[in-house]
Design an enzyme around this catalytic site. Structure first.
Site, PDB file in Angstrom:
ATOM      1  N   GLN A 104       0.846  -1.200   0.000  1.00  0.00           N
ATOM      2  CA  GLN A 104       0.000   0.000   0.000  1.00  0.00           C
ATOM      3  C   GLN A 104       0.877   1.244   0.000  1.00  0.00           C
ATOM      4  OE1 GLN A 104      -3.423  -0.546   3.048  1.00  0.00           O
ATOM      5  NE2 GLN A 104      -1.868  -2.029   3.622  1.00  0.00           N
ATOM      6  N   ASN A 105       2.175   1.039   0.152  1.00  0.00           N
ATOM      7  CA  ASN A 105       3.078   2.184   0.273  1.00  0.00           C
ATOM      8  C   ASN A 105       3.419   2.761  -1.094  1.00  0.00           C
ATOM      9  OD1 ASN A 105       2.970   1.526   2.919  1.00  0.00           O
ATOM     10  ND2 ASN A 105       5.000   0.599   3.017  1.00  0.00           N
ATOM     11  N   VAL A 106       3.657   4.054  -1.097  1.00  0.00           N
ATOM     12  CA  VAL A 106       4.010   4.739  -2.342  1.00  0.00           C
ATOM     13  C   VAL A 106       5.474   5.184  -2.313  1.00  0.00           C
ATOM     14  CG1 VAL A 106       1.627   5.515  -2.747  1.00  0.00           C
ATOM     15  CG2 VAL A 106       3.172   6.976  -1.422  1.00  0.00           C
ATOM     16  N   HIS A 122      -1.478   1.561  -4.219  1.00  0.00           N
ATOM     17  CA  HIS A 122      -1.870   2.968  -4.055  1.00  0.00           C
ATOM     18  C   HIS A 122      -1.018   3.923  -4.881  1.00  0.00           C
ATOM     19  CE1 HIS A 122      -3.937   1.923   0.032  1.00  0.00           C
ATOM     20  NE2 HIS A 122      -4.630   1.552  -1.028  1.00  0.00           N
ATOM     21  N   GLY A 202       2.856  -4.347   9.047  1.00  0.00           N
ATOM     22  CA  GLY A 202       2.794  -2.905   9.295  1.00  0.00           C
ATOM     23  C   GLY A 202       1.621  -2.181   8.668  1.00  0.00           C
ATOM     24  N   SER A 204      -2.588  -1.056   9.467  1.00  0.00           N
ATOM     25  CA  SER A 204      -3.693  -1.059  10.425  1.00  0.00           C
ATOM     26  C   SER A 204      -4.855  -1.892   9.895  1.00  0.00           C
ATOM     27  CB  SER A 204      -4.152   0.376  10.695  1.00  0.00           C
ATOM     28  OG  SER A 204      -4.435   1.034   9.481  1.00  0.00           O
TER      29      SER A 204
HETATM   30  P1  OAD Z   1      -1.502   3.131   9.078  1.00  0.00           P
HETATM   31  O1  OAD Z   1      -0.843   4.380   9.509  1.00  0.00           O
HETATM   32  O2  OAD Z   1      -2.993   3.088   9.086  1.00  0.00           O
HETATM   33  O3  OAD Z   1      -1.000   1.912   9.966  1.00  0.00           O
HETATM   34  C1  OAD Z   1       0.359   1.676  10.193  1.00  0.00           C
HETATM   35  C2  OAD Z   1       0.491   0.403  11.003  1.00  0.00           C
HETATM   36  O4  OAD Z   1       1.863   0.125  11.157  1.00  0.00           O
HETATM   37  C3  OAD Z   1      -0.135   0.477  12.400  1.00  0.00           C
HETATM   38  O5  OAD Z   1      -0.958  -0.663  12.602  1.00  0.00           O
HETATM   39  C4  OAD Z   1       1.082   0.461  13.324  1.00  0.00           C
HETATM   40  O6  OAD Z   1       0.809  -0.208  14.546  1.00  0.00           O
HETATM   41  C5  OAD Z   1       2.089  -0.319  12.480  1.00  0.00           C
HETATM   42  N1  OAD Z   1       3.507  -0.060  12.788  1.00  0.00           N
HETATM   43  C6  OAD Z   1       4.090   1.115  13.137  1.00  0.00           C
HETATM   44  N2  OAD Z   1       5.415   0.961  13.279  1.00  0.00           N
HETATM   45  C7  OAD Z   1       5.697  -0.339  13.006  1.00  0.00           C
HETATM   46  C8  OAD Z   1       6.891  -1.118  12.976  1.00  0.00           C
HETATM   47  N3  OAD Z   1       8.093  -0.596  13.259  1.00  0.00           N
HETATM   48  N4  OAD Z   1       6.792  -2.428  12.661  1.00  0.00           N
HETATM   49  C9  OAD Z   1       5.582  -2.982  12.383  1.00  0.00           C
HETATM   50  N5  OAD Z   1       4.424  -2.301  12.403  1.00  0.00           N
HETATM   51  C10 OAD Z   1       4.464  -0.989  12.695  1.00  0.00           C
HETATM   52  O7  OAD Z   1      -0.914   2.786   7.618  1.00  0.00           O
HETATM   53  P2  OAD Z   1      -1.519   1.801   6.509  1.00  0.00           P
HETATM   54  O8  OAD Z   1      -2.200   0.645   7.115  1.00  0.00           O
HETATM   55  O9  OAD Z   1      -0.415   1.542   5.566  1.00  0.00           O
HETATM   56  O10 OAD Z   1      -3.609   5.181   1.540  1.00  0.00           O
HETATM   57  O11 OAD Z   1      -2.578   2.741   5.819  1.00  0.00           O
HETATM   58  C11 OAD Z   1      -3.247   2.252   4.690  1.00  0.00           C
HETATM   59  C12 OAD Z   1      -3.530   3.369   3.735  1.00  0.00           C
HETATM   60  O12 OAD Z   1      -4.176   4.459   4.432  1.00  0.00           O
HETATM   61  C13 OAD Z   1      -2.297   4.038   3.155  1.00  0.00           C
HETATM   62  O13 OAD Z   1      -1.745   3.349   2.054  1.00  0.00           O
HETATM   63  C14 OAD Z   1      -2.826   5.385   2.732  1.00  0.00           C
HETATM   64  C15 OAD Z   1      -3.707   5.729   3.914  1.00  0.00           C
HETATM   65  O14 OAD Z   1      -4.841   6.506   3.616  1.00  0.00           O
HETATM   66  C16 OAD Z   1      -3.618   6.117   0.599  1.00  0.00           C
HETATM   67  O15 OAD Z   1      -3.034   7.174   0.725  1.00  0.00           O
HETATM   68  C17 OAD Z   1      -4.428   5.756  -0.606  1.00  0.00           C
END
Ligand code: OAD
Length: 256
Positions: A104-106, A122, A202, A204
């Site tokens: 999902q990362n850009v 994404h 990593g 949510s």
């Molecule tokens: P989130 O910010 O929602 O979630 C990040 C997750 O990473 C959380 O569950 C943290 O607990 C976990 N985390 C943080 N540090 C970590 C580490 N060192 N090791 C393992 N886990 C860790 O980010 P995404 O789930 O990626 O979309 O969000 C999904 C999408 O929401 C993104 O791609 C973006 C956003 O809106 C778009 O922009 C289209």
């Protein structure tokens, strides 16, 4: 505290898997210094930033939107892939064809670490796209063109235009309210269908349709394992939750 018995169980599943699909989110890049979206210090904690990530904002004020994206590009350029990105890339290098990374990362940190079998759900922070003809203009190696500080209105970056049709370029990422790139979800589902294990690192797990890939895998009887610093939304759907930083757990998981 990492649960060693669970880590060994997951290691065994991965070692026995014919194919492994990995779904990553912002958390895998957190240890590289790239902010996540929803956690502490997350980008979406700033309402102003959230309001820049949609097509309406771009129509209204393209330069303000670009200022923010050029700032993000500069920030990510200054970051390096961490041990988790590198472990995934080395796994692919050792065992080509046995792993697909769906992200999902850009931020392109998987590619910079050496991953080749990568599906971007994404979009790409470093691929500007024409608002008219859709032509993608890669800017992976180009120098920074934006201001260091997006809150400084005196430093708006110049708008760039498409070399094919001369319309304005927009960031090549998926914004709120937009569909994912046409074939990305299907390619991700195909990879999962031919896998024995889905490793979810990593994220949510709250953003659709990416999060639906985990339900899809679980319904297809594929082992699902999460790696996260905390328990997530996906808790009830997966077989195993490994709690801890990706930079520590992922290399250990893939070392066998
Ligand atoms: P989130 O910010 O929602 O979630 C990040 C997750 O990473 C959380 O569950 C943290 O607990 C976990 N985390 C943080 N540090 C970590 C580490 N060192 N090791 C393992 N886990 C860790 O980010 P995404 O789930 O990626 O979309 O969000 C999904 C999408 O929401 C993104 O791609 C973006 C956003 O809106 C778009 O922009 C289209």
């Amino acid at each position: 505290m990492i649960n060693l018995a669970e880590l060994e169980t997951a290691q065994g599943w991965i070692a026995a898997a014919n194919h492994l699909t990995v779904l990553t989110g912002a958390g895998i890049s957190a240890e590289s210094g790239v902010p996540t979206f929803r956690g502490e210090g997350g980008l979406w904690r700033n309402q102003g930033f959230m309001e820049l990530a949609n097509a309406r904002a771009f129509q209204r004020d393209p330069q303000a939107v670009w200022a923010w994206y050029r700032w993000r590009q500069d920030m990510v350029r200054a970051c390096e892939p961490n041990a988790a990105h590198i472990a995934l890339a080395e796994f692919e290098h050792r065992q080509p064809g046995r792993i697909t990374v769906v992200t999902q990362n850009v931020d392109r940190l998987h590619q910079r670490a050496g991953s080749r079998s990568t599906i971007e759900l994404h979009g790409d922070l470093f691929a500007d796209r024409c608002i008219g003809c859709g032509l993608v203009h890669p800017c992976h190696d180009s120098p920074a063109t934006g201001p260091a500080d997006p809150s400084n209105p005196d430093q708006d970056p110049p708008l760039l235009h498409c070399r094919a049709c001369n319309l304005v370029l927009r960031p090549g990422v998926v914004w709120f309210g937009e569909s994912l790139p046409a074939d990305a979800m299907q390619m991700a589902r195909n990879a999962i269908s031919s896998s024995d294990v889905l490793l979810v690192i990593g994220t949510s797990g709250v953003v659709m349709p990416a999060a639906s890939l985990v339900t899809f895998a679980s319904r297809s009887n594929i082992k699902c394992v999460t790696v996260n610093t905390e328990s997530t939304n996906l808790d009830g759907t997966v077989d195993l939750e490994l709690i801890g930083p990706a930079g520590l757990i992922v290399p250990a998981l893939l070392s066998v």
